[in-house]
Design a protein around this motif. Sequence first.
Motif, mmCIF file in Angstrom:
data_model
loop_
_atom_site.group_PDB
_atom_site.id
_atom_site.type_symbol
_atom_site.label_atom_id
_atom_site.label_comp_id
_atom_site.label_asym_id
_atom_site.label_seq_id
_atom_site.Cartn_x
_atom_site.Cartn_y
_atom_site.Cartn_z
ATOM 1 N N GLN A 195 0.795 -1.134 -0.013
ATOM 2 C CA GLN A 195 0.010 0.119 0.191
ATOM 3 C C GLN A 195 0.773 1.102 -0.003
ATOM 4 O O GLN A 195 2.046 1.213 0.636
ATOM 5 C CB GLN A 195 -0.911 0.073 1.252
ATOM 6 C CG GLN A 195 -1.785 1.204 1.395
ATOM 7 C CD GLN A 195 -2.905 0.968 2.602
ATOM 8 O OE1 GLN A 195 -3.170 -0.378 2.872
ATOM 9 N NE2 GLN A 195 -3.512 2.013 3.167
ATOM 10 N N GLN A 196 0.452 2.339 -0.542
ATOM 11 C CA GLN A 196 1.079 3.590 -0.575
ATOM 12 C C GLN A 196 0.874 4.434 0.567
ATOM 13 O O GLN A 196 -0.248 4.109 1.250
ATOM 14 C CB GLN A 196 0.425 4.495 -2.017
ATOM 15 C CG GLN A 196 0.952 4.030 -3.212
ATOM 16 C CD GLN A 196 2.287 4.406 -3.674
ATOM 17 O OE1 GLN A 196 2.994 5.094 -2.834
ATOM 18 N NE2 GLN A 196 2.741 3.976 -4.690
ATOM 19 N N VAL A 197 1.921 4.975 1.078
ATOM 20 C CA VAL A 197 1.667 6.153 2.205
ATOM 21 C C VAL A 197 1.017 7.350 1.576
ATOM 22 O O VAL A 197 1.175 7.640 0.213
ATOM 23 C CB VAL A 197 2.987 6.090 3.114
ATOM 24 C CG1 VAL A 197 3.486 4.789 3.464
ATOM 25 C CG2 VAL A 197 3.999 6.975 1.945
ATOM 26 N N ILE A 198 0.224 8.001 2.369
ATOM 27 C CA ILE A 198 -0.346 9.169 2.182
ATOM 28 C C ILE A 198 0.545 10.215 2.448
ATOM 29 O O ILE A 198 0.687 11.151 1.710
ATOM 30 C CB ILE A 198 -1.756 9.320 2.749
ATOM 31 C CG1 ILE A 198 -2.522 8.410 2.107
ATOM 32 C CG2 ILE A 198 -2.234 10.832 2.641
ATOM 33 C CD1 ILE A 198 -3.782 7.890 3.038
ATOM 34 N N ILE A 245 6.940 3.090 8.991
ATOM 35 C CA ILE A 245 6.393 3.739 10.125
ATOM 36 C C ILE A 245 5.458 4.686 9.760
ATOM 37 O O ILE A 245 4.428 4.594 10.526
ATOM 38 C CB ILE A 245 7.880 4.475 10.709
ATOM 39 C CG1 ILE A 245 8.785 3.681 11.376
ATOM 40 C CG2 ILE A 245 7.104 5.418 11.760
ATOM 41 C CD1 ILE A 245 10.157 4.440 11.734
ATOM 42 N N VAL A 246 5.424 5.363 8.839
ATOM 43 C CA VAL A 246 4.387 6.296 8.362
ATOM 44 C C VAL A 246 3.158 5.573 8.030
ATOM 45 O O VAL A 246 1.977 5.950 8.432
ATOM 46 C CB VAL A 246 4.465 7.038 7.268
ATOM 47 C CG1 VAL A 246 3.759 8.064 6.769
ATOM 48 C CG2 VAL A 246 5.791 8.069 7.691
ATOM 49 N N ARG A 297 3.441 11.995 2.334
ATOM 50 C CA ARG A 297 4.870 12.038 2.063
ATOM 51 C C ARG A 297 5.787 12.949 2.638
ATOM 52 O O ARG A 297 7.094 12.916 2.728
ATOM 53 C CB ARG A 297 4.911 12.465 0.465
ATOM 54 C CG ARG A 297 3.884 11.440 -0.506
ATOM 55 C CD ARG A 297 4.329 10.058 -0.624
ATOM 56 N NE ARG A 297 5.613 9.872 -0.810
ATOM 57 C CZ ARG A 297 6.360 8.561 -0.611
ATOM 58 N NH1 ARG A 297 5.377 7.384 -0.010
ATOM 59 N NH2 ARG A 297 7.478 8.479 -0.802
ATOM 60 N N THR A 298 5.223 14.021 3.193
ATOM 61 C CA THR A 298 5.912 15.075 3.802
ATOM 62 C C THR A 298 6.567 14.563 5.212
ATOM 63 O O THR A 298 7.813 14.800 5.442
ATOM 64 C CB THR A 298 5.031 16.276 4.697
ATOM 65 O OG1 THR A 298 4.522 16.753 3.445
ATOM 66 C CG2 THR A 298 5.907 17.238 5.055
ATOM 67 N N LEU A 299 5.923 13.449 5.907
ATOM 68 C CA LEU A 299 6.525 12.787 7.115
ATOM 69 C C LEU A 299 7.623 11.887 6.643
ATOM 70 O O LEU A 299 8.382 11.571 7.193
ATOM 71 C CB LEU A 299 5.184 12.105 7.894
ATOM 72 C CG LEU A 299 5.789 11.292 9.119
ATOM 73 C CD1 LEU A 299 6.638 12.348 9.982
ATOM 74 C CD2 LEU A 299 4.688 10.910 9.749
ATOM 75 N N VAL A 300 7.255 11.238 5.675
ATOM 76 C CA VAL A 300 8.287 10.340 5.060
ATOM 77 C C VAL A 300 9.500 10.843 4.664
ATOM 78 O O VAL A 300 10.713 10.665 5.022
ATOM 79 C CB VAL A 300 7.943 9.378 3.916
ATOM 80 C CG1 VAL A 300 8.722 8.718 3.073
ATOM 81 C CG2 VAL A 300 6.711 8.607 4.031
ATOM 82 N N THR A 301 9.304 12.127 4.018
ATOM 83 C CA THR A 301 10.682 12.876 3.799
ATOM 84 C C THR A 301 11.549 12.994 5.058
ATOM 85 O O THR A 301 12.615 13.137 4.974
ATOM 86 C CB THR A 301 10.252 13.970 2.779
ATOM 87 O OG1 THR A 301 9.491 13.658 1.635
ATOM 88 C CG2 THR A 301 11.345 14.827 2.507
#
Length: 161
Positions: A61-64, A84-85, A66-70
């Motif tokens: 599944q894709q994470v939504i 984690i995200v 992306r700012t937190l991932v970055t």
Amino acid sequence: MIVVCDTSPITNLAAVGQLNLLQQLYSNIIIPQAVYDEMVNLDYAVPGASEVQTLSWIQHQQVINRTLVTSLLAELDQGEAEAIVLAIELGADLLLLDERRGRKVASRYGLNITGLLGILIEAKHKGLIPTVKPVLDDLILQVGFRVSNKLYADTLQAAGE
């Protein structure tokens, strides 16, 4: 039960023929797209790669966020950050993650975490494997899974061995 998984538990268990433990323990697991890509989009075979593409109980599944991932990429690799995200986004009951840095970051977000050794202990307690030691030894000798002598002994003690 919602269980999100990073790369290491899948590849290591697959390498020693124990990937089925994840299904037996958790029914289904969800991996983020980055973990899927880490496993299947390489020029060489990775243990578990064909399974993540074909087994219905492993979903990706894709994470939504992306700012937190970055922001997490300053400390972690892409797969760990997305795991984690995704666990946060899904309100996961459990995150399967081995790397120390990743576990530290996941703890900051209040996630319930276990790793490969915890999976083996749980599998033993539930009668899915008779003993942890042979699987742990296979992981160390065949796969190069790193575990300190103290953690090795603590794991066997927790498993009642």
